[in-house]
Design a protein around this motif. Sequence first.
Motif, short mmCIF file in Angstrom:
data_model
loop_
_atom_site.label_atom_id
_atom_site.label_comp_id
_atom_site.label_asym_id
_atom_site.label_seq_id
_atom_site.Cartn_x
_atom_site.Cartn_y
_atom_site.Cartn_z
N PHE A 97 8.53 -9.53 2.10
CA PHE A 97 8.62 -9.11 3.39
C PHE A 97 9.27 -10.27 4.10
CE2 PHE A 97 7.28 -9.90 7.81
CZ PHE A 97 7.27 -8.43 8.38
N TYR B 48 12.76 -9.46 6.13
CA TYR B 48 12.73 -9.57 7.78
C TYR B 48 13.39 -10.56 8.21
CZ TYR B 48 10.38 -9.07 12.25
OH TYR B 48 10.21 -8.86 13.59
N TRP C 129 11.73 -2.87 15.64
CA TRP C 129 10.76 -2.46 15.13
C TRP C 129 11.15 -1.69 13.89
CZ3 TRP C 129 5.96 -4.49 15.21
CH2 TRP C 129 5.92 -4.92 16.47
N PHE D 143 11.16 -4.09 11.29
CA PHE D 143 9.83 -4.45 10.88
C PHE D 143 9.38 -3.31 10.00
CE2 PHE D 143 5.30 -4.18 10.87
CZ PHE D 143 4.91 -5.58 10.82
N HIS E 156 8.35 -4.17 5.99
CA HIS E 156 6.99 -3.65 5.63
C HIS E 156 6.89 -2.70 4.52
CE1 HIS E 156 2.91 -1.83 6.00
NE2 HIS E 156 2.58 -3.32 6.43
N THR E 157 7.83 -1.75 4.42
CA THR E 157 7.90 -0.72 3.51
C THR E 157 8.26 -1.34 2.38
OG1 THR E 157 8.17 1.04 5.13
CG2 THR E 157 8.76 1.31 2.65
N ALA F 182 7.90 -4.48 1.32
CA ALA F 182 6.77 -5.37 0.89
C ALA F 182 5.75 -4.57 0.18
CB ALA F 182 6.18 -6.51 1.99
N THR F 183 5.51 -3.30 0.82
CA THR F 183 4.31 -2.49 0.22
C THR F 183 4.59 -2.10 -1.01
OG1 THR F 183 3.64 -2.06 2.52
CG2 THR F 183 2.86 -0.71 0.95
#
Length: 271
Positions: free
Chosen positions: A213, A217, A227, A230, A234-235, A237-238
């Motif tokens: 992340f 980021y 956003w 973000f 986030h995607t 990192a997931t």
Amino acid sequence: MPTLPISLVIITYNEAGHIARCLDSVPFAAEKIVVDSGSTDDTVAIATRHGAKVVQQPWLGFGPQRNFATTQATHDWILVLDADEYLSPELAAELERRLPTVMAGAAAVGILRRSTYYMGAPMRWYRPMVGERMARLYHRGRARWADVRVHESLRWEGSTVDFAAPFHHLHNPTLVHKQLKVLRYAELKCRDWLEKGKPVRMWQLPLVFIAAFLKDYLLRLAFLDGWRGFAVAHTAATYAAYKRLRYFEMRRNPDSVALAQAELIRYRLER
């Protein structure tokens, strides 16, 4: 427009919404080849109408499928695009102008720059989506795709040539499309790890999520895209964390490999 002795090669599966624009963006290619892995929409018919030779090949994995597609070309110089990518007019003109010299030389690969549209608009700051350098033009006697199921890359020996103008990538139309792709790509990557006997290191999981992340980021400037940035970070990192969870499950419960494959096939996420 006069053509050049180069083959445009595209691998497809249900790309009816994109394939025409992709093919039409390369008017100078003497040959256009679509290697399809069983599309159930109008991909094949549209590709044929737009001047492509269509070859059917059951899915082999990204690397093997691209290597198979290379063998179907008539010309040694190959331009590879995904169906949701297309050349900008500026890049098409640059390639048409410079390719005769490049093809007459000893270079192995041409490096193109990709600009990505995400959530309906081009990304402005996030580095991997702004001017990403990608090896997409190559001499097939000097380069070959890695034989992996996913995240394939071109391997070559020799020099490279850079092109300035961009080609465009229409990233997943929605976050739903992205999450489904993440699910499929993670499954393929984990199968590669399983075949290689990669050790399970679950203690790395929290660190991997945080590091992935922060890398996207902050270091890759996703935060400057608001956003949308973000969401990208986030995607990523997931995805990094989920791969490790899924691989842990595969090792702990080997039956889950076949069960998951059947479910992916059921929802047409696996070919």
